[in-house]
Design a protein around this motif. Structure first.
Motif, PDB file in Angstrom:
ATOM      1  N   ALA A 155      18.636  -7.402 -46.136  1.00  0.00           N
ATOM      2  CA  ALA A 155      17.273  -7.105 -45.686  1.00  0.00           C
ATOM      3  C   ALA A 155      16.970  -7.830 -44.383  1.00  0.00           C
ATOM      4  O   ALA A 155      16.394  -7.247 -43.450  1.00  0.00           O
ATOM      5  CB  ALA A 155      16.269  -7.513 -46.766  1.00  0.00           C
ATOM      6  N   ILE A 156      17.364  -9.089 -44.297  1.00  0.00           N
ATOM      7  CA  ILE A 156      17.114  -9.857 -43.075  1.00  0.00           C
ATOM      8  C   ILE A 156      17.897  -9.275 -41.910  1.00  0.00           C
ATOM      9  O   ILE A 156      17.361  -9.067 -40.812  1.00  0.00           O
ATOM     10  CB  ILE A 156      17.476 -11.339 -43.289  1.00  0.00           C
ATOM     11  N   GLY A 157      19.184  -8.983 -42.132  1.00  0.00           N
ATOM     12  CA  GLY A 157      20.015  -8.447 -41.050  1.00  0.00           C
ATOM     13  C   GLY A 157      19.485  -7.128 -40.514  1.00  0.00           C
ATOM     14  O   GLY A 157      19.371  -6.935 -39.293  1.00  0.00           O
ATOM     15  N   ALA A 204      28.103 -17.448 -48.377  1.00  0.00           N
ATOM     16  CA  ALA A 204      28.955 -16.463 -47.701  1.00  0.00           C
ATOM     17  C   ALA A 204      28.453 -15.047 -47.962  1.00  0.00           C
ATOM     18  O   ALA A 204      28.435 -14.199 -47.059  1.00  0.00           O
ATOM     19  CB  ALA A 204      30.405 -16.617 -48.175  1.00  0.00           C
ATOM     20  N   GLY A 205      28.024 -14.769 -49.200  1.00  0.00           N
ATOM     21  CA  GLY A 205      27.494 -13.446 -49.534  1.00  0.00           C
ATOM     22  C   GLY A 205      26.237 -13.126 -48.753  1.00  0.00           C
ATOM     23  O   GLY A 205      26.059 -11.992 -48.278  1.00  0.00           O
ATOM     24  N   PHE A 206      25.352 -14.102 -48.613  1.00  0.00           N
ATOM     25  CA  PHE A 206      24.121 -13.922 -47.831  1.00  0.00           C
ATOM     26  C   PHE A 206      24.449 -13.556 -46.383  1.00  0.00           C
ATOM     27  O   PHE A 206      23.899 -12.601 -45.824  1.00  0.00           O
ATOM     28  CB  PHE A 206      23.309 -15.212 -47.887  1.00  0.00           C
ATOM     29  N   LEU A 207      25.372 -14.274 -45.769  1.00  0.00           N
ATOM     30  CA  LEU A 207      25.704 -14.049 -44.356  1.00  0.00           C
ATOM     31  C   LEU A 207      26.492 -12.750 -44.167  1.00  0.00           C
ATOM     32  O   LEU A 207      26.280 -12.029 -43.188  1.00  0.00           O
ATOM     33  CB  LEU A 207      26.487 -15.244 -43.820  1.00  0.00           C
ATOM     34  N   LEU A 208      27.363 -12.427 -45.096  1.00  0.00           N
ATOM     35  CA  LEU A 208      28.097 -11.162 -45.009  1.00  0.00           C
ATOM     36  C   LEU A 208      27.169  -9.974 -45.252  1.00  0.00           C
ATOM     37  O   LEU A 208      27.362  -8.903 -44.675  1.00  0.00           O
ATOM     38  CB  LEU A 208      29.249 -11.153 -46.011  1.00  0.00           C
ATOM     39  N   GLY A 209      26.165 -10.155 -46.110  1.00  0.00           N
ATOM     40  CA  GLY A 209      25.180  -9.098 -46.316  1.00  0.00           C
ATOM     41  C   GLY A 209      24.443  -8.763 -45.033  1.00  0.00           C
ATOM     42  O   GLY A 209      24.132  -7.597 -44.760  1.00  0.00           O
ATOM     43  N   LEU A 228      10.944 -12.848 -54.984  1.00  0.00           N
ATOM     44  CA  LEU A 228      11.813 -11.891 -54.303  1.00  0.00           C
ATOM     45  C   LEU A 228      10.996 -10.753 -53.679  1.00  0.00           C
ATOM     46  O   LEU A 228      11.263 -10.340 -52.544  1.00  0.00           O
ATOM     47  CB  LEU A 228      12.837 -11.324 -55.283  1.00  0.00           C
ATOM     48  N   VAL A 229      10.002 -10.254 -54.414  1.00  0.00           N
ATOM     49  CA  VAL A 229       9.170  -9.175 -53.885  1.00  0.00           C
ATOM     50  C   VAL A 229       8.419  -9.648 -52.635  1.00  0.00           C
ATOM     51  O   VAL A 229       8.389  -8.957 -51.606  1.00  0.00           O
ATOM     52  CB  VAL A 229       8.181  -8.676 -54.962  1.00  0.00           C
ATOM     53  N   CYS A 230       7.810 -10.822 -52.708  1.00  0.00           N
ATOM     54  CA  CYS A 230       7.082 -11.354 -51.543  1.00  0.00           C
ATOM     55  C   CYS A 230       8.006 -11.492 -50.340  1.00  0.00           C
ATOM     56  O   CYS A 230       7.670 -11.085 -49.215  1.00  0.00           O
ATOM     57  CB  CYS A 230       6.460 -12.706 -51.877  1.00  0.00           C
ATOM     58  N   LEU A 231       9.187 -12.059 -50.557  1.00  0.00           N
ATOM     59  CA  LEU A 231      10.128 -12.279 -49.460  1.00  0.00           C
ATOM     60  C   LEU A 231      10.610 -10.963 -48.865  1.00  0.00           C
ATOM     61  O   LEU A 231      10.584 -10.763 -47.639  1.00  0.00           O
ATOM     62  CB  LEU A 231      11.320 -13.102 -49.974  1.00  0.00           C
ATOM     63  N   LEU A 232      11.028 -10.037 -49.713  1.00  0.00           N
ATOM     64  CA  LEU A 232      11.638  -8.804 -49.216  1.00  0.00           C
ATOM     65  C   LEU A 232      10.609  -7.851 -48.605  1.00  0.00           C
ATOM     66  O   LEU A 232      10.908  -7.163 -47.628  1.00  0.00           O
ATOM     67  CB  LEU A 232      12.406  -8.110 -50.346  1.00  0.00           C
ATOM     68  N   VAL A 233       9.395  -7.816 -49.157  1.00  0.00           N
ATOM     69  CA  VAL A 233       8.359  -6.984 -48.539  1.00  0.00           C
ATOM     70  C   VAL A 233       8.000  -7.527 -47.164  1.00  0.00           C
ATOM     71  O   VAL A 233       7.850  -6.779 -46.191  1.00  0.00           O
ATOM     72  CB  VAL A 233       7.109  -6.911 -49.444  1.00  0.00           C
ATOM     73  N   ALA A 234       7.873  -8.853 -47.049  1.00  0.00           N
ATOM     74  CA  ALA A 234       7.550  -9.453 -45.756  1.00  0.00           C
ATOM     75  C   ALA A 234       8.632  -9.148 -44.720  1.00  0.00           C
ATOM     76  O   ALA A 234       8.331  -8.767 -43.580  1.00  0.00           O
ATOM     77  CB  ALA A 234       7.390 -10.969 -45.909  1.00  0.00           C
ATOM     78  N   ILE A 235       9.889  -9.283 -45.117  1.00  0.00           N
ATOM     79  CA  ILE A 235      10.992  -9.024 -44.185  1.00  0.00           C
ATOM     80  C   ILE A 235      11.053  -7.545 -43.813  1.00  0.00           C
ATOM     81  O   ILE A 235      11.252  -7.194 -42.646  1.00  0.00           O
ATOM     82  CB  ILE A 235      12.326  -9.488 -44.809  1.00  0.00           C
ATOM     83  N   SER A 236      10.859  -6.675 -44.800  1.00  0.00           N
ATOM     84  CA  SER A 236      10.959  -5.232 -44.551  1.00  0.00           C
ATOM     85  C   SER A 236       9.846  -4.724 -43.641  1.00  0.00           C
ATOM     86  O   SER A 236      10.061  -3.831 -42.819  1.00  0.00           O
ATOM     87  CB  SER A 236      10.943  -4.468 -45.878  1.00  0.00           C
TER      88      SER A 236
END
Length: 369
Positions: free
Chosen positions: A298-300, A160-165, A98-106
């Motif tokens: 984070a992606i959005g 659905a939660g991922f896309l609504l986020g 999660l840290v790797c993914l979210l830091v990269a996206i951020s």
């Protein structure tokens, strides 16, 4: 640590409240997630205008301290326990990917989406996620039961939660920046930070109403109905922003629709997860749904930031078409969220799950929910 609060709250509500009140209680708590996020943005402007920015941290510290004290004094211990021990290796791997993914996206908007650091972190994150899934699948006592995650009611709700986020958190980025753009740029209203926050007040207020109404609908017609309604209304808000964003009332109306849609959808998602899993799986299952919303958010937010950064004018402000394209992409993501919502199973007959009950121990023992 903060990410555990809502899943634990859902578990306690399910354990402590009569069955008839569970849907409404979970819906209200789910709505508070969106309400708190919106209210935080609204209050940030006046705090920055009248106090030092450090108060953006001191005020939440006081609030969470009061909440912690109230939890100790008021909230009863959960009587439900799941046997076994914590899967510390699974927890560490989950945190790492999660840290790797979210830091990269951020960091991607500043590093570049194709930079070595961004791509490297994404590759490492995906690899660790693959290892984590394999480990959890083979573990006798997994942190997250992959069989539970494969339940149709769980994976469709998480999607659905991922896309609504994506839609919810991108709106917190796009709307304040849009309205703060000087009107001399050909769009925007030249709002101050405080005035920009006011455009999100309709979202906050309507979420306060929509969340309990969504819980009422969940109890009467099932949770799929408010989820589909919420996805549709949230998508409609971005469609409105695509075709009309030249007047103040356009933004206020879109904000109002966002609040209704997110209030319905978030209250329904938590209830759908609770309905699909055993009582002792409530905390883990709702926690993973929260993780999916966070990843989507984070992606959005960063996709929107990257689009705006790629369409700058000489004065350093984004072109109007950058915002329009962002609104289109979010509307498309939410249309996909609507499809995912339609794939969620309808209301199921109540099932009684076997649960291991253990007498509550002194406060040194952790709650299992």
């Amino acid at each position: 640590l903060g990410g555990a609060i809502f899943p634990l709250a859902f578990g306690i509500v399910r354990d402590e409240l009569p069955r008839a009140r569970v849907a409404g209680g979970i819906a209200l708590i789910s709505g508070l997630l969106g309400i708190g996020a919106g209210l935080g943005i609204v209050l940030a402007g006046p705090i920055l205008a009248h106090l030092d920015y450090h108060w953006l941290f001191w005020i939440p510290l006081v609030a969470t301290g009061v909440a912690a004290l109230a939890t100790v004094l008021v909230v009863r211990e959960s009587p439900i326990r799941a046997p076994g021990e914590v899967d510390w290796i699974g927890a560490a791997l989950l945190s790492l990917w999660l840290v790797c993914l979210l830091v990269a996206i951020s960091e991607a908007p500043s590093w570049g989406w194709l930079s070595a650091r961004t791509v490297g972190l994404l590759v490492v994150g995906v690899a660790l996620a693959f290892v984590w899934v394999r480990l959890e699948t083979r573990s006798a006592l997994p942190l997250v039961d992959m069989r539970m995650m494969r339940l149709r009611g769980v994976w469709t709700t998480n999607l659905a939660g991922f896309l609504l986020g994506i839609g919810m958190y991108s709106s917190f980025v796009l709307i304040p920046q849009f309205v703060q753009t000087p009107a001399s740029n050909g769009y925007g209203f030249g709002s101050s930070v405080t005035q920009a926050g006011l455009f999100l007040i309709p979202s906050t207020l309507t979420m306060m109403v929509a969340s309990p109404v969504g819980g009422l609908l969940s109890g009467r017609v099932g949770s799929k109905v408010p989820l589909v309604l919420g996805s549709s209304i949230t998508m409609l808000a971005f469609v409105l922003l695509v075709v009309a964003h030249s007047a103040h009332w356009h933004i206020y109306l879109a904000s109002l629709l966002l609040g209704i849609g997110i209030g319905f959808a978030f209250s329904a998602m938590a209830n759908l997860i609770v309905e699909a899993v055993r009582a002792d799986q409530t905390g883990v299952a709702t926690g993973m749904n929260t993780v999916m919303r966070t990843i989507g958010g984070a992606i959005g937010a960063q996709v929107a930031a990257s689009i705006l950064a790629a369409s700058l004018l000489p004065d350093g402000l984004p072109k109007e078409r950058g915002y329009t394209l962002s609104f289109v992409i979010m509307a498309v993501a939410l249309a996909a969220g609507l499809v995912a919502s339609l794939a969620v199973p309808g209301r199921q007959p109540h099932r009684v799950h076997a649960v291991t009950l253990v007498e509550p121990q002194p406060s040194t023992e952790r709650a299992g929910s």
